[in-house]
Design a protein around this motif. Structure first.
Motif, PDB file in Angstrom:
ATOM      1  N   THR A   3       0.850  -1.183   0.000  1.00 31.12           N
ATOM      2  CA  THR A   3       0.000   0.000   0.000  1.00 31.12           C
ATOM      3  C   THR A   3       0.889   1.238   0.000  1.00 31.12           C
ATOM      4  N   ALA A   5       0.341   5.331   0.997  1.00 28.77           N
ATOM      5  CA  ALA A   5      -0.566   6.357   1.508  1.00 28.77           C
ATOM      6  C   ALA A   5      -0.257   7.697   0.856  1.00 28.77           C
ATOM      7  N   LEU A   6      -1.309   8.376   0.437  1.00 22.41           N
ATOM      8  CA  LEU A   6      -1.153   9.735  -0.066  1.00 22.41           C
ATOM      9  C   LEU A   6      -0.678  10.626   1.064  1.00 22.41           C
ATOM     10  N   TYR A  12      -4.282  13.116  -4.966  1.00 21.82           N
ATOM     11  CA  TYR A  12      -3.804  12.154  -5.954  1.00 21.82           C
ATOM     12  C   TYR A  12      -2.281  12.135  -5.983  1.00 21.82           C
ATOM     13  N   ALA A  56      -6.920   7.536  -4.130  1.00 19.55           N
ATOM     14  CA  ALA A  56      -7.116   6.488  -3.119  1.00 19.55           C
ATOM     15  C   ALA A  56      -8.100   5.450  -3.641  1.00 19.55           C
ATOM     16  N   GLN A  68      -1.654  -0.668  -3.808  1.00 18.43           N
ATOM     17  CA  GLN A  68      -2.948   0.001  -3.659  1.00 18.43           C
ATOM     18  C   GLN A  68      -2.722   1.347  -2.997  1.00 18.43           C
ATOM     19  N   ILE A  69      -3.337   2.372  -3.566  1.00 16.53           N
ATOM     20  CA  ILE A  69      -3.223   3.722  -3.029  1.00 16.53           C
ATOM     21  C   ILE A  69      -4.293   3.903  -1.954  1.00 16.53           C
ATOM     22  N   VAL A  70      -3.868   4.413  -0.805  1.00 17.97           N
ATOM     23  CA  VAL A  70      -4.796   4.628   0.308  1.00 17.97           C
ATOM     24  C   VAL A  70      -4.768   6.105   0.694  1.00 17.97           C
ATOM     25  N   ALA A  71      -5.842   6.563   1.300  1.00 19.88           N
ATOM     26  CA  ALA A  71      -5.939   7.958   1.742  1.00 19.88           C
ATOM     27  C   ALA A  71      -4.957   8.205   2.886  1.00 19.88           C
TER      28      ALA A  71
END
Length: 75
Positions: A3, A5-6, A12, A56, A68-71
């Protein structure tokens, strides 16, 4: 699956930066090349835009690896 995190305040991250910061490529130049060659997918679809805004929930895949991009956390 990894993962990423932004950063707080970011909505984005550009696609090529994901490959670079996750060490999926040796650097930004290689990241841009493999994207333009159609070797990277976002949510299962081939993506050739190097600066695509990945948000996200999106999943980026390249060379058998996925992230996977997460907030950003609110801490």
């Amino acid at each position: 699956m990894e993962t990423l995190a932004l950063l707080p305040g970011d909505e984005y991250i550009e696609l090529y930066k994901i490959l670079k910061v996750q060490s999926m490529t040796s650097g930004g130049g290689e990241a841009k090349f493999v994207i333009s060659e159609g070797q990277v997918s976002v949510n299962g679809e081939i993506e050739t835009r190097k600066r695509k805004k990945v948000i996200a929930g999106d999943i980026v895949s390249f060379n058998g690896e996925s992230v996977q991009i997460v907030a950003a956390s609110n801490e």
